[in-house]
Design a protein around this motif. Structure first.
Motif, PDB file in Angstrom:
ATOM      1  N   ALA A   1      -5.269   2.153 -28.401  1.00  0.00           N
ATOM      2  CA  ALA A   1      -4.669   3.065 -29.388  1.00  0.00           C
ATOM      3  C   ALA A   1      -4.388   2.340 -30.708  1.00  0.00           C
ATOM      4  N   VAL A   2      -3.906   1.116 -30.632  1.00  0.00           N
ATOM      5  CA  VAL A   2      -3.601   0.373 -31.864  1.00  0.00           C
ATOM      6  C   VAL A   2      -4.893   0.090 -32.628  1.00  0.00           C
ATOM      7  N   ARG A   3      -5.924  -0.294 -31.886  1.00  0.00           N
ATOM      8  CA  ARG A   3      -7.220  -0.560 -32.520  1.00  0.00           C
ATOM      9  C   ARG A   3      -7.795   0.715 -33.126  1.00  0.00           C
ATOM     10  N   TRP A   4      -7.647   1.804 -32.384  1.00  0.00           N
ATOM     11  CA  TRP A   4      -8.172   3.094 -32.883  1.00  0.00           C
ATOM     12  C   TRP A   4      -7.497   3.470 -34.204  1.00  0.00           C
ATOM     13  N   LEU A   5      -6.201   3.197 -34.307  1.00  0.00           N
ATOM     14  CA  LEU A   5      -5.499   3.518 -35.559  1.00  0.00           C
ATOM     15  C   LEU A   5      -5.981   2.650 -36.719  1.00  0.00           C
ATOM     16  N   GLY A   6      -6.731   1.616 -36.407  1.00  0.00           N
ATOM     17  CA  GLY A   6      -7.338   0.821 -37.472  1.00  0.00           C
ATOM     18  C   GLY A   6      -6.664  -0.525 -37.685  1.00  0.00           C
ATOM     19  N   PHE A   7      -5.907  -0.997 -36.728  1.00  0.00           N
ATOM     20  CA  PHE A   7      -5.173  -2.254 -36.925  1.00  0.00           C
ATOM     21  C   PHE A   7      -5.674  -3.336 -35.982  1.00  0.00           C
TER      22      PHE A   7
END
Ligand code: ATP
Ligand code: MG
Length: 579
Positions: free
Chosen positions: A89-95
């Motif tokens: 989820a964190v990666r998906w948000l772009g971070f």
């Protein structure tokens, strides 16, 4: 490094950017290090998106770092499944946390060592009261607590007992380690808080290596100190825990474990409260376990995995968080604000397509059955560089049932007996006849087209026609499932109460579930959509933004979820439906 999409634009300033800039100018900190510290006991929700955007966004803005720390100190509720989902989820948000991925459980040995130091300094003791006895002696907001009868154990006895707690000699609940602070403190958190408890439980990472586990209030500040966090940002409910946070990092630093001049500081911001959803992992678990939704990633859920399936975009979330600002007092944001952020982003990026959600057959009498006329339609009206695609115009078409009225009401300008309508990107069509079925429902409409009106664009020919409708070739259509969603809850405050209200106001939030939150239809759409890949997003003209479902779509056979309607239909409907 936190390569953040926020870094590109200049996000607005807030009290946290002010604190950081002041600290940098005063030389109080040399580098900005923040962290996002979820407990892996559930999937991340929209509230976490705010915390993620803030922590990673601040680090990026000041050339610092943001750590991802799994706060896994409570073995009975945590699981690797949640760890994986959080990272995704964190990666998906772009971070991107780069190499700064940590687990509180990796610090268990050091945290234990800090506790031993506290005992040696006379700042912690083993209490052998039961949980009930500890509670009974804690006092109230208006009355001081009472010292535990074990408070004055010798340092040697405390060291011995604590070591034996770790060694597994005692049963759960028989002893705890407490900080020795002040049982009369007006702040209840400072009344000798419990730091460690015995729990003979298997941990998803450390296995059976430990049978004592640190409490959040102990592990969290000291994990921050271990990682060299400069600004520890959390939600307002931890404000009263800040004195304990400071006490712990200072005492452990004074015992020689950290540099006393480089200790982390906690800052509190207002959590995200959003109408029509619940943002609490406990309640989300309840929805999943009760079967009220199909799972954590059911597109109606306010989790990030669900948002992704629903077609919400990371950029939409970042916009939403930026727009909401960072405040020091609690407030509510209406769900429609989040939807508008998604719409604004999707309007820019989503190619246009045509689908008919409630099909009615339209027959073009002056066209042979085997004729196919190619009609061009732009992929995006504001972005000609995105090109055009071809729509097949054939004798049999599908139009929306609501676009024809046998007995038109006043102000209806679409297809009706004796009337003409523009078939967008195609031709102007004139009514010939219609048929009804046994129930009186219109089953088919017949028209003739004007061949010199091709393109269907107003102004491109001399036909004066008010109504413009969309259509799909019945011969060439791709039929598939589309899911239309309404809000999961019918009430803006599910359960009818706000966080912090007295318990007697609390009803079961599940009573407010909206029974009509999901409608699945099988509908015809333009054939190019059969080639959509999972997670491709489109605007279906007049119907909203849709995404090819990433779970149920097959190659060559996508199914679509409606992300959001084109307009805020709730703004006009809310009163009638829920007032
Ligand atoms: P929940 O109340 O849903 O169980 P939590 O705070 O217990 O959430 P954590 O995993 O501990 O969940 O949260 C990780 C981080 O996300 C914390 O720093 C927390 O402050 C933040 N956070 C949780 N909920 C919100 C929210 N609604 N708005 C902003 N930040 C939030
Ligand atoms: Mg928590």
């Amino acid at each position: 490094m936190s390569a953040s999409p926020l870094a590109a634009s200049a996000p607005p300033s807030n009290f946290l950017t002010h604190v950081i800039e002041t600290d940098l100018q005063a030389g109080k900190v040399v580098a900005i290090v923040t962290r996002f510290p979820p407990e892996p006991n559930g999937y991340l929700h929209f509230g976490h998106a705010k915390s993620i955007c803030l922590n990673f966004g601040l680090a990026a803005r000041y050339g610092g770092l943001c750590h991802l720390r799994l706060d896994d100190t409570n073995p009975t509720k945590e699981d690797q499944e949640y760890v994986d989902a959080i990272e995704e989820a964190v990666r998906w948000l772009g971070f991107d946390w780069g190499s700064h991925h940590y687990f509180a459980s990796d610090y268990f040995e050091r945290l234990y060592g800090f506790a031993v130091s506290l005992i040696k300094e006379g700042q912690a003791y083993v209490d052998s009261q039961s949980a009930e006895e500890i509670r009974a002696r804690r006092g109230t907001l208006t009355q001081p607590g009472e010292d535990s009868p074990f408070r004055n154990r010798s340092i040697e006895e405390n060291l011995d007992l604590f070591a034996r707690m770790r060694a597994g000699e005692f049963a759960d609940g028989s002893h705890v380690l407490r900080a020795k602070i002040d049982m009369a403190s007006p702040n209840m958190n400072m009344r000798d808080p419990v730091l460690y408890r015995i729990r003979h439980a298997h941990h998803h990472r450390t296995g059976d290596a430990w049978c004592i586990y640190p409490l959040y209030d102990y592990a969290h500040p000291l994990s921050d100190a271990i990682e060299g966090i400069s600004h520890s940002i959390c939600t307002l409910e931890f404000e009263d825990h800040r004195p304990l946070y400071d006490w712990l990092v200072e005492k452990v630093a004074q015992a020689g474990h950290f540099n006393v001049r480089r200790l982390p500081h906690q800052y509190e911001f207002a959590r995200l409260n959003l109408t029509y959803v619940v943002l609490s992992k406990r309640k989300l678990v309840e929805l999943v376990e009760s079967g009220a939704v199909a799972g954590w990633d059911d597109p109606r859920m306010p989790t990030l995995v669900a948002a992704r399936r629903r077609g919400y975009t990371p950029a939409g979330f970042r916009r939403f968080v930026e727009q909401g600002g960072v405040s020091k007092s609690d407030g509510w944001i209406d769900y429609s604000v989040l939807e508008q952020c998604m719409r604004d982003h999707l309007n820019e990026v989503a190619p246009r397509r045509v689908a008919v959600l409630d099909p009615l057959k339209l027959v073009v009498e002056n066209l042979e059955a085997d004729v196919v006329i190619d009609c061009e339609a732009p992929n995006h009206p504001q972005h000609p560089e995105l090109g055009k695609r071809v729509l097949a115009f054939t004798r049999a078409l599908w139009i929306e049932r609501e676009d024809f009225m046998a007995e038109p009401t006043k102000g209806f300008f679409r297809l009706m007996p004796g009337g003409r309508v523009r078939l967008k990107y195609g031709f102007v069509a004139e009514y010939v006849s219609h048929a009804t079925d046994a129930t009186g429902q219109v089953s088919e409409v017949r028209v003739r087209i004007f061949e010199d009106s091709k393109s269907g664009t107003p102004g491109a020919d001399s036909y004066k026609v008010k109504g413009v409708i969309h259509w799909v070739s019945a011969e060439k259509a791709y039929w598939t499932e589309v899911r239309l969603y309404d809000r999961l809850f019918a009430s803006p405050l599910p359960g009818g109460h706000r966080p912090g209200d007295p318990p007697e106001l609390e009803r079961d939030f599940k009573d407010d579930l909206n029974p009509q939150s999901l409608t699945a239809l099988r509908v015809p759409m333009e054939s190019s959509l059969s080639r959509a890949r999972a997670e491709d997003r489109f605007q279906f003209e007049r119907h909203g933004y849709f995404v090819a479902d990433r779970v149920d779509s097959q190659d060559g056979a996508p199914v679509f979820n409606r992300t959001v309607t084109l307009k805020d239909s709730w703004a006009v409907n809310t009163e009638g439906r829920h007032g």
